[in-house]
Design a protein around this motif. Structure first.
Motif, short mmCIF file in Angstrom:
data_model
loop_
_atom_site.label_atom_id
_atom_site.label_comp_id
_atom_site.label_asym_id
_atom_site.label_seq_id
_atom_site.Cartn_x
_atom_site.Cartn_y
_atom_site.Cartn_z
N SER A 205 0.63 -0.47 0.15
CA SER A 205 0.12 -0.18 -0.08
C SER A 205 1.00 1.03 0.19
N ASP A 206 1.76 1.64 0.82
CA ASP A 206 2.57 2.62 0.96
C ASP A 206 3.26 2.94 -0.64
N ALA A 207 3.62 1.37 -0.96
CA ALA A 207 4.75 1.65 -2.78
C ALA A 207 3.10 2.36 -3.76
N THR A 208 2.35 1.25 -3.55
CA THR A 208 1.34 2.48 -4.39
C THR A 208 0.88 3.72 -4.52
N ARG A 209 0.78 4.41 -3.22
CA ARG A 209 0.61 5.82 -2.88
C ARG A 209 2.05 6.14 -3.20
N THR A 210 3.00 5.59 -3.29
CA THR A 210 3.92 6.52 -3.81
C THR A 210 4.31 6.60 -4.94
N ALA A 211 4.06 5.79 -5.60
CA ALA A 211 3.67 5.53 -7.16
C ALA A 211 2.62 6.64 -7.91
N ILE A 212 1.84 6.78 -7.13
CA ILE A 212 0.70 7.88 -7.43
C ILE A 212 1.02 9.51 -7.46
N LEU A 213 1.89 9.36 -5.92
CA LEU A 213 1.84 11.02 -6.24
C LEU A 213 3.58 11.16 -6.91
N ALA A 214 3.76 10.21 -7.08
CA ALA A 214 5.19 10.83 -7.60
C ALA A 214 3.84 10.96 -9.77
N ALA A 215 3.42 10.21 -9.83
CA ALA A 215 2.95 10.19 -11.00
C ALA A 215 1.37 11.38 -11.02
N ALA A 216 1.38 11.87 -9.87
CA ALA A 216 0.86 13.71 -9.60
C ALA A 216 1.70 14.32 -10.24
N ARG A 217 2.45 14.57 -9.42
CA ARG A 217 3.27 15.52 -9.60
C ARG A 217 3.52 15.63 -10.50
N GLU A 218 4.25 14.93 -11.80
CA GLU A 218 4.36 14.73 -12.54
C GLU A 218 3.68 15.15 -13.76
N ARG A 219 2.20 14.78 -13.71
CA ARG A 219 1.43 15.64 -14.73
C ARG A 219 1.09 16.27 -14.12
N PHE A 220 0.43 17.15 -12.57
CA PHE A 220 0.54 18.53 -12.45
C PHE A 220 1.27 19.39 -12.77
N ALA A 221 2.30 19.21 -13.24
CA ALA A 221 3.97 20.04 -13.25
C ALA A 221 3.66 20.01 -14.81
N ALA A 222 3.19 19.19 -15.47
CA ALA A 222 2.94 18.64 -17.18
C ALA A 222 2.32 19.11 -17.66
N ASP A 223 0.61 18.87 -16.93
CA ASP A 223 -0.30 19.69 -17.37
C ASP A 223 -1.53 20.60 -16.97
N GLY A 224 -0.75 20.61 -15.52
CA GLY A 224 -1.33 21.92 -14.88
C GLY A 224 -2.89 21.35 -14.17
N TYR A 225 -3.16 21.43 -13.40
CA TYR A 225 -4.12 21.04 -12.53
C TYR A 225 -4.97 20.83 -12.88
N ASP A 226 -6.19 21.73 -13.58
CA ASP A 226 -7.11 21.34 -14.56
C ASP A 226 -7.25 20.47 -15.27
N ARG A 227 -5.99 20.52 -16.18
CA ARG A 227 -5.46 19.48 -17.59
C ARG A 227 -5.44 17.54 -17.05
N ALA A 228 -4.95 18.04 -16.02
CA ALA A 228 -4.27 16.62 -15.45
C ALA A 228 -5.61 15.77 -14.58
N THR A 229 -5.82 14.52 -15.33
CA THR A 229 -6.77 13.68 -15.01
C THR A 229 -7.12 12.78 -13.92
N ILE A 230 -7.82 12.20 -13.89
CA ILE A 230 -7.46 11.04 -12.32
C ILE A 230 -6.86 9.73 -12.92
N ARG A 231 -7.91 9.52 -14.63
CA ARG A 231 -7.51 8.64 -15.44
C ARG A 231 -5.77 8.80 -16.11
N ALA A 232 -5.41 10.00 -16.67
CA ALA A 232 -4.38 9.46 -16.80
C ALA A 232 -2.79 9.93 -15.71
N ILE A 233 -3.37 10.00 -14.35
CA ILE A 233 -2.55 9.93 -13.30
C ILE A 233 -2.64 8.06 -13.12
#
Length: 188
Positions: A4-32
């Motif tokens: 569960s810690d590994a999954t949470r870490t993977a989600i957070l890493a993907a979210a940081r990259e996606r939010f940085a690349a796409d911005g908050y509005d364009r980043a989607t849960i599906r893409a993350i």
């Protein structure tokens, strides 16, 4: 590390990259979720909402310097050194700044984290006139966020090439002046 810690870490890493690349509005849960190689329902299970995920992905420990023993004439240097300690290699802060310049969610998070939790308390401690603390903190934050934008997001070659000591030498006196120097026109 638990699964569960590994999954949470993977989600957070993907979210940081996606939010940085796409911005908050364009980043989607599906893409993350796709970036983290998990089902989108898992993102919701761990974070509840996109807002909850953004808050977790851009959360960090400010590790504020001890303000009680801080001499007012050291405030600029201490704050700039602290700022550099936080920003160097911190993907969450870089993502937050990228999102902050493009959307309301990131801007609010920067206002809360950088201004209200970091710079304003220092200004309140060292500013000669308590009524000027907010304005002085805003000026100091503008200088430091400008450096962060130029050095870590836009990556202007001259700012990236500056050694840490050079950034402190250039930026600290300006931040110090904003925090403690007499107002050039009297009252602020």
């Amino acid at each position: 590390m638990r699964r569960s810690d590994a999954t949470r870490t993977a989600i957070l890493a993907a979210a940081r990259e996606r939010f940085a690349a796409d911005g908050y509005d364009r980043a989607t849960i599906r893409a993350i979720a796709k970036d983290a190689r998990i089902d989108p329902s898992m993102v919701m299970r761990y974070f509840g909402s996109k807002e909850g995920l953004f808050a977790a992905a851009t959360s960090f420990d400010l590790r504020l310097p001890e303000l009680g023993s801080l001499a007012p004439e050291e405030a600029g240097r201490v704050l700039v050194e602290h700022f550099l300690d936080l920003w160097e290699g911190n993907d969450a802060l870089v993502a937050l700044l990228r999102v902050g310049v493009a959307g309301a969610a990131g801007a609010e998070r920067i206002r809360h984290t950088m201004f209200e939790q970091q710079v304003l308390p220092v200004a309140r401690e060292v500013c000669p006139d308590p009524e000027q603390a907010a304005a002085r903190a805003a000026l100091a934050a503008a200088q430091m966020l400008g450096m962060a934008l130029a050095r870590y997001v836009l990556r202007f070659p001259p700012t990236v090439a500056l050694a840490r000591e050079e950034v402190v030498a250039w930026l600290a006196p300006t931040v110090q002046r904003y925090l403690t120097a007499p107002h050039p026109g009297g009252a602020l």
